[in-house]
Design an enzyme around this catalytic site. Structure first.
Site, PDB file in Angstrom:
ATOM      1  N   HIS A 108      90.074 -15.079  20.867  1.00 29.29           N
ATOM      2  CA  HIS A 108      89.126 -15.393  21.938  1.00 29.29           C
ATOM      3  C   HIS A 108      88.258 -14.141  22.129  1.00 29.29           C
ATOM      4  O   HIS A 108      88.780 -13.040  22.332  1.00 29.29           O
ATOM      5  CB  HIS A 108      89.883 -15.742  23.213  1.00 29.29           C
ATOM      6  CG  HIS A 108      88.994 -16.246  24.307  1.00 29.29           C
ATOM      7  ND1 HIS A 108      88.138 -15.427  24.992  1.00 29.29           N
ATOM      8  CD2 HIS A 108      88.837 -17.486  24.823  1.00 29.29           C
ATOM      9  CE1 HIS A 108      87.470 -16.132  25.895  1.00 29.29           C
ATOM     10  NE2 HIS A 108      87.880 -17.406  25.805  1.00 29.29           N
ATOM     11  N   ARG A 111      71.391  -4.876  -9.342  1.00 23.27           N
ATOM     12  CA  ARG A 111      70.645  -4.935 -10.612  1.00 23.27           C
ATOM     13  C   ARG A 111      70.585  -3.528 -11.160  1.00 23.27           C
ATOM     14  O   ARG A 111      70.302  -2.573 -10.410  1.00 23.27           O
ATOM     15  CB  ARG A 111      69.223  -5.449 -10.385  1.00 23.27           C
ATOM     16  CG  ARG A 111      69.139  -6.859  -9.907  1.00 23.27           C
ATOM     17  CD  ARG A 111      69.376  -7.868 -11.021  1.00 23.27           C
ATOM     18  NE  ARG A 111      69.598  -9.177 -10.424  1.00 23.27           N
ATOM     19  CZ  ARG A 111      69.774 -10.296 -11.116  1.00 23.27           C
ATOM     20  NH1 ARG A 111      69.772 -10.281 -12.440  1.00 23.27           N
ATOM     21  NH2 ARG A 111      69.983 -11.432 -10.505  1.00 23.27           N
ATOM     22  N   ASP A 169      73.218 -24.729 -19.939  1.00 19.73           N
ATOM     23  CA  ASP A 169      73.787 -24.892 -18.589  1.00 19.73           C
ATOM     24  C   ASP A 169      72.731 -24.526 -17.549  1.00 19.73           C
ATOM     25  O   ASP A 169      71.762 -23.818 -17.851  1.00 19.73           O
ATOM     26  CB  ASP A 169      75.048 -24.037 -18.399  1.00 19.73           C
ATOM     27  CG  ASP A 169      74.783 -22.533 -18.425  1.00 19.73           C
ATOM     28  OD1 ASP A 169      73.980 -22.080 -19.268  1.00 19.73           O
ATOM     29  OD2 ASP A 169      75.377 -21.803 -17.596  1.00 19.73           O
ATOM     30  N   HIS A 228      70.292 -21.252 -23.427  1.00 19.71           N
ATOM     31  CA  HIS A 228      71.437 -21.860 -22.723  1.00 19.71           C
ATOM     32  C   HIS A 228      71.079 -23.235 -22.183  1.00 19.71           C
ATOM     33  O   HIS A 228      69.951 -23.459 -21.747  1.00 19.71           O
ATOM     34  CB  HIS A 228      72.007 -20.948 -21.645  1.00 19.71           C
ATOM     35  CG  HIS A 228      71.093 -20.582 -20.502  1.00 19.71           C
ATOM     36  ND1 HIS A 228      71.101 -21.269 -19.301  1.00 19.71           N
ATOM     37  CD2 HIS A 228      70.166 -19.605 -20.365  1.00 19.71           C
ATOM     38  CE1 HIS A 228      70.234 -20.710 -18.466  1.00 19.71           C
ATOM     39  NE2 HIS A 228      69.635 -19.703 -19.091  1.00 19.71           N
ATOM     40  N   GLU A 257      75.756 -19.336 -19.551  1.00 20.93           N
ATOM     41  CA  GLU A 257      74.909 -18.190 -19.222  1.00 20.93           C
ATOM     42  C   GLU A 257      74.891 -17.947 -17.726  1.00 20.93           C
ATOM     43  O   GLU A 257      74.951 -16.810 -17.263  1.00 20.93           O
ATOM     44  CB  GLU A 257      73.475 -18.400 -19.737  1.00 20.93           C
ATOM     45  CG  GLU A 257      72.636 -17.117 -19.774  1.00 20.93           C
ATOM     46  CD  GLU A 257      72.003 -16.707 -18.460  1.00 20.93           C
ATOM     47  OE1 GLU A 257      71.659 -15.531 -18.311  1.00 20.93           O
ATOM     48  OE2 GLU A 257      71.859 -17.565 -17.551  1.00 20.93           O
ATOM     49  N   SER A 305      68.378 -10.794 -15.501  1.00 22.45           N
ATOM     50  CA  SER A 305      69.411 -10.315 -16.417  1.00 22.45           C
ATOM     51  C   SER A 305      69.844 -11.420 -17.373  1.00 22.45           C
ATOM     52  O   SER A 305      69.952 -12.583 -16.969  1.00 22.45           O
ATOM     53  CB  SER A 305      70.645  -9.865 -15.618  1.00 22.45           C
ATOM     54  OG  SER A 305      70.277  -8.973 -14.591  1.00 22.45           O
ATOM     55  N   HIS A 342      66.546 -21.265 -10.147  1.00 18.69           N
ATOM     56  CA  HIS A 342      67.673 -21.080  -9.213  1.00 18.69           C
ATOM     57  C   HIS A 342      67.330 -21.596  -7.804  1.00 18.69           C
ATOM     58  O   HIS A 342      68.155 -21.455  -6.904  1.00 18.69           O
ATOM     59  CB  HIS A 342      68.141 -19.622  -9.107  1.00 18.69           C
ATOM     60  CG  HIS A 342      68.671 -19.055 -10.398  1.00 18.69           C
ATOM     61  ND1 HIS A 342      69.531 -17.997 -10.449  1.00 18.69           N
ATOM     62  CD2 HIS A 342      68.464 -19.413 -11.693  1.00 18.69           C
ATOM     63  CE1 HIS A 342      69.819 -17.705 -11.718  1.00 18.69           C
ATOM     64  NE2 HIS A 342      69.174 -18.566 -12.489  1.00 18.69           N
TER      65      HIS A 342
HETATM   66  N1  BES Z   1      66.836 -16.764 -17.329  1.00 18.52           N
HETATM   67  C1  BES Z   1      67.501 -16.029 -16.326  1.00 18.52           C
HETATM   68  C2  BES Z   1      67.170 -14.547 -16.342  1.00 18.52           C
HETATM   69  C3  BES Z   1      65.732 -14.186 -16.159  1.00 18.52           C
HETATM   70  C4  BES Z   1      64.889 -14.898 -15.337  1.00 18.52           C
HETATM   71  C5  BES Z   1      65.228 -13.096 -16.803  1.00 18.52           C
HETATM   72  C6  BES Z   1      63.559 -14.554 -15.183  1.00 18.52           C
HETATM   73  C7  BES Z   1      63.928 -12.710 -16.645  1.00 18.52           C
HETATM   74  C8  BES Z   1      63.079 -13.450 -15.829  1.00 18.52           C
HETATM   75  C9  BES Z   1      68.995 -16.222 -16.483  1.00 18.52           C
HETATM   76  O1  BES Z   1      69.323 -17.578 -16.658  1.00 18.52           O
HETATM   77  C10 BES Z   1      69.672 -15.791 -15.204  1.00 18.52           C
HETATM   78  O2  BES Z   1      69.466 -16.413 -14.209  1.00 18.52           O
HETATM   79  N2  BES Z   1      70.522 -14.760 -15.273  1.00 18.52           N
HETATM   80  C11 BES Z   1      71.288 -14.340 -14.154  1.00 18.52           C
HETATM   81  C12 BES Z   1      72.449 -13.512 -14.569  1.00 18.52           C
HETATM   82  C13 BES Z   1      73.703 -14.280 -14.881  1.00 18.52           C
HETATM   83  C14 BES Z   1      74.835 -13.348 -15.206  1.00 18.52           C
HETATM   84  C15 BES Z   1      74.096 -15.227 -13.788  1.00 18.52           C
HETATM   85  C16 BES Z   1      70.451 -13.507 -13.218  1.00 18.52           C
HETATM   86  O3  BES Z   1      69.507 -12.832 -13.650  1.00 18.52           O
HETATM   87  O4  BES Z   1      70.771 -13.522 -12.040  1.00 18.52           O
HETATM   88 MN    MN Z   2      68.164 -18.454 -18.070  1.00 18.63          MN
HETATM   89 MN    MN Z   3      69.291 -18.553 -14.660  1.00 17.54          MN
END
Ligand code: BES
Ligand code: MN
Ligand code: MN
Length: 455
Positions: free
Chosen positions: A212, A327, A88, A86, A152, A398, A426
């Site tokens: 209040h 999760r 993005d 991805h 993604e 995920s 993130h």
């Molecule tokens: N690349 C990540 C997922 C990831 C990170 C898997 C580290 C294993 C190890 C992916 O871009 C991500 O951040 N996915 C999101 C889910 C999505 C639906 C927003 C997540 O895992 O929160």
């Molecule tokens: Mn990713």
């Molecule tokens: Mn991610």
């Protein structure tokens, strides 16, 4: 393969410069303010695909952000690898915590700092460069299809539709993804599973206006207090999740499987020190690796309500909100869990408040077998470039589309990730080691070679 090595070392600087250029485009999918940048990023990815030697590459519009698709078919009789990634990225805020601009990449101590450096532009771009290495040295051992999406980080809804509509075009033998992490460069590993996700938003409504807190406080349910109590009640004293039925379908692992997970190198003290916490937390009866790999969780991702400005304001807020995600592990269904959460949250709401629960995106967990020809090809590729057997691990993150690769296209996925857990994906100051970037470009062609040899 000497030709691969030569081509890579002759083009090293350019490979890095091009990645930095891509990182300069703020392709934040969640924020509509960046819509044009996201599109510009898609165009740039397409151009790089063509430059790498793809026979064709196209930007495919969707109801949301575009998908970029490219392919190089050397011989229809050869096996085909479908690469997914991805372009993005997550929003960059809070900006003040970055030591350099999130879209102004810098290299410090051998690390590339920028939003998307690791997740996933840096890792996705390794595949375009690896394809270039193989194509320009006329040594592509199989056909390559490459699909890079722009949604993604917001749930991949339109990619799900794209898969349904393009089954023929996407025909392949396996999906290859670099969007996960390794334990370390000393302990290379391959994630053999991903968790699913159910993402919810809740609102607790109380009185018809802010009140209040002296005049009305103590006599009317405070939505912020109620919300906190409701959230707190969703873990019991053992940190088990209290939603009825939540664990019913959770796959139970054998002692042998649990032992294998816990045999991965992991230093609890180092883990705590690195995160700046005095102790870990989690479900009783499970280790940290199990808590993040094979057990489901429930986390508050954001919570707000009432006065949060400067100074003090004595107010009893009319409402309070939270974003809560769970999760999930194999056999739990994202939709079922979302329904269970909603029913439970509505049930535990006390008299005097009204709650609304809405579901955001979700996705199913996956396990990727460690005895498939594709996994073994990936393990052999790592063996070749790291000189070590990779350790199979269970990832906590995920990637919802991976379950659909299997369901819609009937394809298994190999998660050949080169990130590190402390790459700050993130978070502020996301980074990706230059070493990992080049190691990925070096390793990926071997995957194609070994995978093609199994046919
Ligand atoms: N690349 C990540 C997922 C990831 C990170 C898997 C580290 C294993 C190890 C992916 O871009 C991500 O951040 N996915 C999101 C889910 C999505 C639906 C927003 C997540 O895992 O929160
Ligand atoms: Mn990713
Ligand atoms: Mn991610």
């Amino acid at each position: 393969m000497q030709a691969w090595k030569d081509y890579q070392s002759q083009n090293k600087d350019r490979f890095l410069e091009e990645l930095l250029d891509l990182l300069r485009i703020p392709s934040v999918s969640a924020d509509s303010k960046y819509k044009d940048d996201v599109k510009r990023c898609a165009e740039a990815v397409k151009d790089y695909m063509l430059k790498a030697g793809c026979d064709k590459a196209e930007v495919c519009p969707t109801a949301g952000h575009p998908i970029v698709y490219g392919e190089k078919i050397v011989d229809p009789k050869l096996p085909t690898v479908l690469v997914y990634g991805h372009y993005d990225v997550q929003p960059a805020d809070p900006l003040n915590l970055w030591t350099s601009g999130p879209f102004d990449p810098v290299i410090k101590d051998g690390r590339i700092f920028a939003r998307g450096a690791c997740d996933d532009k840096g890792q996705m771009f390794m595949h375009i460069k690896a394809l270039e290495v193989m194509a320009k040295t006329n040594s592509l051992p199989c056909n390559v299809k490459i699909m890079v999406e722009g949604e993604e980080e917001v749930g991949s809804n339109n990619l799900g539709i794209f898969l349904e509509q393009n089954k023929e075009k996407l025909k392949a033998n396996v999906v290859l993804v670099s969007d996960t992490s390794m334990i370390s460069m000393e302990h290379p590993s391959i994630e053999s599973g991903l968790r699913g996700l159910a993402y919810m938003e809740v609102e607790v409504n109380g009185p018809n206006r802010d009140l209040h807190s002296g005049v009305y406080g103590g006599a009317v349910a405070n939505p912020a207090t109620i919300l906190c109590k409701m959230i707190a009640s969703m873990h019991d004293e053992n940190n088990h999740i209290t939603i009825p039925g939540f664990y019913d379908k959770v796959q139970v692992l054998s002692d042998g499987e649990r032992k294998a997970i816990n045999s991965a190198p992991f230093d609890l003290d180092e883990y705590k020190t690195e995160l700046g916490v005095s102790d870990v937390w989690g479900e009783k009866g499970y280790t940290t690796l199990e808590r993040t790999g094979i057990r489901p969780t429930l986390e508050v991702n954001g919570i707000w309500g009432g006065y949060i400005g400067e100074g003090a304001k004595t107010v009893l807020p009319a409402k309070a909100n939270a974003k809560i995600s769970m999760r999930l592990v194999p056999n739990q269904s994202s939709d079922e869990i979302a329904d269970m959460f909603k029913a439970h949250f509505e049930k535990i709401a006390p008299a005097g408040v009204k709650v609304t629960v809405t579901a955001h995106h979700g996705g199913e967990a996956v396990v990727t077998p460690t005895d498939s020809p594709a996994y073994l090809a990936a393990a052999k590729a790592i063996m070749t470039t790291f000189g070590k057997e990779p350790i199979p691990t269970r990832g906590g993150g995920s990637i919802p589309i991976v379950a659909l690769f299997e369901k819609t296209l009937g394809l298994k996925t190999v998660l050949l990730g080169f990130g590190l857990d402390n790459d700050n994906i993130h978070s502020p100051n996301e980074k990706y080691d230059v070493f990992n970037y080049f190691k990925g470009i070096e390793t990926i062609p071997y995957f194609h070679k070994y995978f093609a040899e199994t046919f």
